[in-house]
Design a protein around this motif. Structure first.
Motif, mmCIF file in Angstrom:
data_model
loop_
_atom_site.group_PDB
_atom_site.id
_atom_site.type_symbol
_atom_site.label_atom_id
_atom_site.label_comp_id
_atom_site.label_asym_id
_atom_site.label_seq_id
_atom_site.Cartn_x
_atom_site.Cartn_y
_atom_site.Cartn_z
ATOM 1 N N HIS A 13 0.820 -1.216 0.000
ATOM 2 C CA HIS A 13 0.000 0.000 0.000
ATOM 3 C C HIS A 13 0.854 1.266 0.000
ATOM 4 O O HIS A 13 0.404 2.332 0.412
ATOM 5 C CB HIS A 13 -0.970 0.013 1.196
ATOM 6 N N GLY A 14 2.096 1.136 -0.461
ATOM 7 C CA GLY A 14 2.956 2.302 -0.594
ATOM 8 C C GLY A 14 2.759 2.991 -1.935
ATOM 9 O O GLY A 14 1.911 2.604 -2.742
ATOM 10 N N HIS A 15 3.570 4.025 -2.177
ATOM 11 C CA HIS A 15 3.470 4.810 -3.402
ATOM 12 C C HIS A 15 4.808 4.814 -4.143
ATOM 13 O O HIS A 15 5.864 4.953 -3.532
ATOM 14 C CB HIS A 15 3.081 6.254 -3.087
ATOM 15 N N THR A 16 4.734 4.661 -5.434
ATOM 16 C CA THR A 16 5.887 4.867 -6.309
ATOM 17 C C THR A 16 5.547 6.043 -7.211
ATOM 18 O O THR A 16 4.642 5.959 -8.039
ATOM 19 C CB THR A 16 6.174 3.612 -7.151
ATOM 20 N N THR A 17 6.261 7.146 -7.018
ATOM 21 C CA THR A 17 5.916 8.391 -7.692
ATOM 22 C C THR A 17 7.106 8.910 -8.488
ATOM 23 O O THR A 17 8.200 9.063 -7.953
ATOM 24 C CB THR A 17 5.486 9.468 -6.674
ATOM 25 N N VAL A 18 6.889 9.165 -9.766
ATOM 26 C CA VAL A 18 7.895 9.775 -10.623
ATOM 27 C C VAL A 18 7.716 11.289 -10.559
ATOM 28 O O VAL A 18 6.601 11.792 -10.736
ATOM 29 C CB VAL A 18 7.761 9.280 -12.081
ATOM 30 N N ALA A 19 8.792 12.006 -10.292
ATOM 31 C CA ALA A 19 8.697 13.455 -10.126
ATOM 32 C C ALA A 19 8.105 14.135 -11.358
ATOM 33 O O ALA A 19 7.332 15.093 -11.248
ATOM 34 C CB ALA A 19 10.076 14.029 -9.799
ATOM 35 N N ASP A 20 8.429 13.639 -12.543
ATOM 36 C CA ASP A 20 7.922 14.255 -13.774
ATOM 37 C C ASP A 20 6.417 14.089 -13.930
ATOM 38 O O ASP A 20 5.793 14.799 -14.728
ATOM 39 C CB ASP A 20 8.625 13.658 -14.989
ATOM 40 N N HIS A 21 5.827 13.152 -13.208
ATOM 41 C CA HIS A 21 4.378 12.965 -13.299
ATOM 42 C C HIS A 21 3.606 13.989 -12.475
ATOM 43 O O HIS A 21 2.405 14.158 -12.660
ATOM 44 C CB HIS A 21 3.999 11.557 -12.807
ATOM 45 N N MET A 22 4.291 14.664 -11.574
ATOM 46 C CA MET A 22 3.632 15.623 -10.691
ATOM 47 C C MET A 22 3.454 16.958 -11.402
ATOM 48 O O MET A 22 4.251 17.325 -12.266
ATOM 49 C CB MET A 22 4.457 15.812 -9.415
ATOM 50 N N PRO A 23 2.397 17.698 -11.054
ATOM 51 C CA PRO A 23 2.215 19.030 -11.651
ATOM 52 C C PRO A 23 3.387 19.942 -11.295
ATOM 53 O O PRO A 23 3.981 19.800 -10.230
ATOM 54 C CB PRO A 23 0.909 19.542 -11.024
ATOM 55 N N SER A 24 3.703 20.859 -12.169
ATOM 56 C CA SER A 24 4.797 21.792 -11.876
ATOM 57 C C SER A 24 4.478 22.638 -10.652
ATOM 58 O O SER A 24 5.357 23.039 -9.918
ATOM 59 C CB SER A 24 5.057 22.700 -13.093
ATOM 60 N N SER A 25 3.214 22.904 -10.431
ATOM 61 C CA SER A 25 2.792 23.624 -9.232
ATOM 62 C C SER A 25 1.539 22.961 -8.699
ATOM 63 O O SER A 25 0.558 22.813 -9.408
ATOM 64 C CB SER A 25 2.503 25.097 -9.550
ATOM 65 N N HIS A 26 1.609 22.536 -7.441
ATOM 66 C CA HIS A 26 0.448 21.884 -6.825
ATOM 67 C C HIS A 26 -0.566 22.893 -6.279
ATOM 68 O O HIS A 26 -1.624 22.494 -5.814
ATOM 69 C CB HIS A 26 0.911 21.004 -5.655
ATOM 70 N N ARG A 27 -0.247 24.168 -6.334
ATOM 71 C CA ARG A 27 -1.026 25.131 -5.554
ATOM 72 C C ARG A 27 -2.510 25.127 -5.894
ATOM 73 O O ARG A 27 -3.363 24.911 -5.018
ATOM 74 C CB ARG A 27 -0.460 26.543 -5.748
ATOM 75 N N ARG A 28 -2.846 25.322 -7.166
ATOM 76 C CA ARG A 28 -4.271 25.395 -7.513
ATOM 77 C C ARG A 28 -4.944 24.058 -7.298
ATOM 78 O O ARG A 28 -6.011 23.971 -6.697
ATOM 79 C CB ARG A 28 -4.434 25.827 -8.974
ATOM 80 N N TYR A 29 -4.292 22.991 -7.745
ATOM 81 C CA TYR A 29 -4.856 21.641 -7.595
ATOM 82 C C TYR A 29 -4.966 21.265 -6.125
ATOM 83 O O TYR A 29 -5.965 20.734 -5.663
ATOM 84 C CB TYR A 29 -3.948 20.660 -8.332
ATOM 85 N N LYS A 30 -3.900 21.592 -5.376
ATOM 86 C CA LYS A 30 -3.864 21.211 -3.970
ATOM 87 C C LYS A 30 -4.914 21.952 -3.165
ATOM 88 O O LYS A 30 -5.644 21.368 -2.363
ATOM 89 C CB LYS A 30 -2.467 21.504 -3.411
ATOM 90 N N ASN A 31 -5.033 23.273 -3.363
ATOM 91 C CA ASN A 31 -5.995 24.044 -2.587
ATOM 92 C C ASN A 31 -7.415 23.575 -2.834
ATOM 93 O O ASN A 31 -8.221 23.447 -1.918
ATOM 94 C CB ASN A 31 -5.866 25.538 -2.924
ATOM 95 N N TRP A 32 -7.749 23.320 -4.091
ATOM 96 C CA TRP A 32 -9.101 22.863 -4.394
ATOM 97 C C TRP A 32 -9.393 21.534 -3.716
ATOM 98 O O TRP A 32 -10.419 21.354 -3.083
ATOM 99 C CB TRP A 32 -9.263 22.729 -5.901
#
Length: 224
Positions: free
Chosen positions: A100-119
């Motif tokens: 149940h862990g996570h494997t996350t590629v940095a390039d898959h993440m949004p360049s800025s989480h701010r708008r997505y994260k706040n919503w």
């Protein structure tokens, strides 16, 4: 004998030898062997979560964030997990154990989480707060203890949705118990509800447990 059968003996109805059939028909159609040995693979249809991760065999693998909520296909081998969208491979990972862990590629993440994260964060906080303070506090803990906050969205949304099946009062009680025992996963809260542990008083903490009195236990005077 075998050479005679294949090279010299003619097949009456065809008028040729087996060797001639091999050279004229079979050999031109043969292809070279693949460079790598055959590897068995399984396919599974999945849906990408709002945290742009796909659950495959109890582990979460990232895909480019623009594919959040999309339906994809996962190809599983012993060593790899590949994610395909409409036949195009959009992600590939080394296969991990089902922890149940996570494997996350940095390039898959949004360049800025701010708008997505706040919503998303605001929505989770609002929905969890409507159930109760313990549920809101548990969701905050889940998000804070993940390497990336978005990795906790799936668990928090799952906990909030449990209120539809179990009712808000039970989910709030389960959240209180989860906080008391240090459980910060959706599966832990679901297990508490399924086993009806939310209806029992929280277990006494080890620090508050009474001292056991027994003849074999040596008191402080023994060492003086």
């Amino acid at each position: 004998m075998l050479r005679q059968l294949n090279d010299e003996r003619t097949i009456r109805r065809l008028g040729v030898t087996r060797r001639q059939l091999l050279e004229d028909i079979d050999r031109p159609a043969l292809k070279s062997l693949p460079i790598e040995p055959y590897e068995f693979a399984q396919w599974k249809t999945c849906r990408v979560g709002v945290d742009y991760h796909v659950e495959v065999s109890s582990h979460y693998y990232s895909v480019p964030h623009r594919f959040a909520r999309a339906e994809v296909e996962a190809r599983l081998t012993v060593r790899t997990v590949e994610i395909f969208l409409r036949g195009e491979r959009v992600a590939a990972h080394l296969r991990m154990s089902g922890n149940h862990g996570h494997t996350t590629v940095a390039d898959h993440m949004p360049s800025s989480h701010r708008r997505y994260k706040n919503w998303t964060m605001d929505k989770i906080r609002a929905d969890a707060g409507r159930i109760g303070p313990a549920t809101a506090a548990l969701c905050e803990q889940i998000i804070e203890h993940r390497p990336h906050p978005e990795q906790g969205f799936r668990a928090c949304l799952g906990i909030v949705r449990l209120a539809k099946s179990y009712g808000e009062a039970r989910v709030e009680a389960a959240a209180e118990r989860a906080i008391a025992i240090g459980a910060r996963t959706y599966s832990s809260v679901k297990s508490i509800l399924d086993k009806k542990l939310d209806r029992r008083p929280a277990e006494q903490r080890a620090a508050e447990a009474p001292v056991i009195v027994h003849a074999n236990i040596r008191g402080p005077r023994y060492y003086n």
